[in-house]
Scaffold this motif. Structure first.
Motif, mmCIF file in Angstrom:
data_model
loop_
_atom_site.group_PDB
_atom_site.id
_atom_site.type_symbol
_atom_site.label_atom_id
_atom_site.label_comp_id
_atom_site.label_asym_id
_atom_site.label_seq_id
_atom_site.Cartn_x
_atom_site.Cartn_y
_atom_site.Cartn_z
ATOM 1 N N ALA A 67 -84.478 -20.896 -19.663
ATOM 2 C CA ALA A 67 -84.941 -21.643 -18.659
ATOM 3 C C ALA A 67 -85.342 -20.201 -17.537
ATOM 4 N N ALA A 68 -85.257 -18.993 -17.845
ATOM 5 C CA ALA A 68 -85.674 -17.585 -16.736
ATOM 6 C C ALA A 68 -87.274 -18.234 -16.679
ATOM 7 N N ALA A 69 -87.169 -18.237 -17.653
ATOM 8 C CA ALA A 69 -89.222 -18.322 -17.542
ATOM 9 C C ALA A 69 -89.614 -19.919 -16.667
ATOM 10 N N THR A 70 -88.874 -20.597 -16.043
ATOM 11 C CA THR A 70 -89.139 -21.711 -15.413
ATOM 12 C C THR A 70 -88.926 -21.221 -14.283
ATOM 13 N N GLU A 71 -89.402 -22.428 -12.384
ATOM 14 C CA GLU A 71 -89.845 -22.384 -11.878
ATOM 15 C C GLU A 71 -88.082 -22.332 -11.008
ATOM 16 N N ARG A 72 -87.877 -23.347 -11.720
ATOM 17 C CA ARG A 72 -85.921 -23.593 -11.226
ATOM 18 C C ARG A 72 -85.219 -22.020 -11.761
ATOM 19 N N GLY A 73 -85.431 -21.996 -12.960
ATOM 20 C CA GLY A 73 -84.985 -19.982 -12.943
ATOM 21 C C GLY A 73 -84.634 -19.339 -12.184
ATOM 22 N N LYS A 74 -86.579 -18.794 -11.585
ATOM 23 C CA LYS A 74 -86.588 -18.162 -11.017
ATOM 24 C C LYS A 74 -85.872 -17.904 -9.968
ATOM 25 N N GLN A 75 -85.919 -19.240 -9.437
ATOM 26 C CA GLN A 75 -85.427 -19.671 -8.273
ATOM 27 C C GLN A 75 -83.718 -19.545 -7.440
ATOM 28 N N GLU A 76 -82.753 -19.641 -9.505
ATOM 29 C CA GLU A 76 -81.190 -18.940 -9.335
ATOM 30 C C GLU A 76 -80.985 -18.318 -9.092
ATOM 31 N N LEU A 77 -82.129 -17.093 -9.452
ATOM 32 C CA LEU A 77 -81.875 -15.667 -9.765
ATOM 33 C C LEU A 77 -82.389 -14.485 -8.760
ATOM 34 N N PHE A 78 -83.363 -15.679 -8.098
ATOM 35 C CA PHE A 78 -84.088 -14.555 -6.440
ATOM 36 C C PHE A 78 -82.522 -15.129 -5.809
ATOM 37 N N PHE A 79 -82.340 -16.363 -5.837
ATOM 38 C CA PHE A 79 -80.583 -16.362 -5.426
ATOM 39 C C PHE A 79 -79.467 -15.730 -5.102
ATOM 40 N N ARG A 80 -79.041 -15.035 -6.092
ATOM 41 C CA ARG A 80 -78.024 -14.607 -7.046
ATOM 42 C C ARG A 80 -77.950 -13.680 -6.712
ATOM 43 N N SER A 81 -79.284 -12.677 -6.880
ATOM 44 C CA SER A 81 -79.383 -12.108 -6.336
ATOM 45 C C SER A 81 -79.992 -10.865 -5.248
ATOM 46 N N GLY A 82 -80.401 -11.959 -4.358
ATOM 47 C CA GLY A 82 -80.555 -11.603 -2.696
ATOM 48 C C GLY A 82 -82.354 -10.847 -3.324
ATOM 49 N N GLY A 83 -82.901 -11.074 -4.220
ATOM 50 C CA GLY A 83 -84.168 -10.054 -4.362
ATOM 51 C C GLY A 83 -83.532 -7.945 -4.509
ATOM 52 N N ASN A 84 -82.458 -8.128 -4.493
ATOM 53 C CA ASN A 84 -82.002 -6.725 -4.358
ATOM 54 C C ASN A 84 -81.964 -5.904 -6.448
#
Length: 381
Positions: free
Chosen positions: A353-370
């Motif tokens: 799921a990390a390779a999908t757009e939704r998965g990337k959005q979730e990872l960006f949200f959880r990490s805050g881009g840090n």
């Protein structure tokens, strides 16, 4: 390796299995830049990763120099990949345009913890080494007063303390980074240094003699660092070399340490011989180089804001002023997606799921881009 039965079948047919050298090269990744030379990086490479040459990686960061997390990641991925970001390009543009006859430029990187300040320093160090500059790199300056191996009373100054082991290791780090360039420049000492009744470094000796003495004789290592940096400062001001001084967590210099003298009194950072050596190059009284520093919360220092005025305090601010502040923020969405694609390629991130757009959005949200938080989250999947 192929099974024996399959190898036998291929040999009977007159075929050979494809070797790694004969295998077709994979298509270039869109999140990587093909420009591996830091001297050629420009705005067109922003937000993309470049791979540091293995020899440069070994020379610049084998002894020390990288954060533990980045060093462990480089070992795991069998390569050191750095992202080309705007703060690093700002520093590089200024260094390219600098006049060596003018006082040294001074930069201060600040921003949220884990935002990429150390990675920016690594990028600038790589550029400076490729451009023929000598490097004076103090990674994690707080370790001299908080995570040291040993401190002893200085033989030359009763108020100072030496770091026999840590200073010798730092000189080994300096030697690894600069050995080839020092051999080309053939810089010599300007004065005589007496270490004992039988040992002395005569004026006109190669600077490498100071380095070798400190590496092999820990007792004199801290004094060798003091003499070495004084000599480098003089040579840079005389136009014989270009010099980049990089100190990470420089705000530790004005914080409390855990070192103690024999009488139980606390040792201030300013009473440490190695720190006194570093402070020589923090002063704006020399030319032919630049100073790159970072600040970050350290034990015994102020908590809360990561802004320079708060972390440096009044003493640190006066010592570094004037300087150019450069903020290193968390990654943008595009930069975060670049790191996610890289983790997917290196199999560090294996969740489909990390390779999908939704998965990337979730990872960006959880990490805050840090960057630090992103790597930690991705290690779970």
């Amino acid at each position: 390796m192929l099974p024996r039965c399959r190898l036998t079948r291929l040999c009977r047919l007159g075929l050979r299995p494809m070797s790694a050298a004969a295998a077709p090269e994979p298509a270039p990744s869109v999140f990587r830049t093909s420009v591996s030379d830091p001297r050629e990086h420009s705005r067109s490479d922003l937000g993309r990763l470049y791979t540091v040459d293995r020899e440069d990686h070994r020379r610049l960061f084998q002894v020390t120099g990288l954060r533990k997390s980045l060093s462990a990641q480089a070992r795991t991925f069998c390569e050191l990949a750095l992202m080309v970001r705007q703060p690093a390009l700002n520093v590089l543009d200024s260094l390219r345009a600098s006049d060596p006859s003018r006082p040294s430029l001074r930069f201060l990187l600040y921003g949220p913890y884990g935002g990429g300040k150390s990675t920016t320093v690594a990028h600038v160090l790589h550029w400076a080494a490729a451009s023929g500059w000598l490097l004076v790199h103090f990674p994690e300056a707080d370790r001299w007063g908080l995570r040291f191996r040993e401190v002893t009373a200085s033989a030359s100054d009763p108020q100072a303390v030496d770091h026999p082991v840590d200073a010798a290791l730092w000189l080994a780090h300096f030697r690894a980074q600069n050995a080839a360039r020092l051999a080309e420049l053939d810089l010599r000492t300007g004065e005589t240094y007496t270490w004992s009744r039988r040992e002395a470094t005569e004026a006109g000796s190669p600077l490498t003699d100071l380095v070798e003495l400190g590496v092999t004789r820990g007792k004199h290592a801290s004094q060798c660092v003091l003499a070495l940096l004084a000599e480098l400062k003089a040579h840079a001001s005389a136009g014989r070399c270009r010099l980049l001084m990089a100190v990470e967590k420089v705000n530790a210099f004005w914080c409390d340490s855990t070192a103690r003298r024999e009488d139980g009194s606390t040792v201030k950072f300013g009473d440490m011989t190695v720190i006194r050596a570093a402070e020589q190059l923090l002063r704006p009284d020399w030319s032919g180089g630049a100073v790159l520093t970072t600040i970050a919360p350290v034990r015994g220092g102020p908590e809360g804001s990561h802004l320079p005025r708060h972390q440096l305090g009044a003493d640190g601010w006066r010592a570094l002023e004037p300087f150019v502040p450069i903020r290193v923020d968390d990654m943008s969405r595009a930069e975060t997606y670049t790191m996610i694609d890289y983790f997917l390629e290196r199999r560090w991130l294996q969740a489909p799921a990390a390779a999908t757009e939704r998965g990337k959005q979730e990872l960006f949200f959880r990490s805050g881009g840090n960057p630090g938080k992103l790597a930690e989250i991705c290690s779970m999947y």
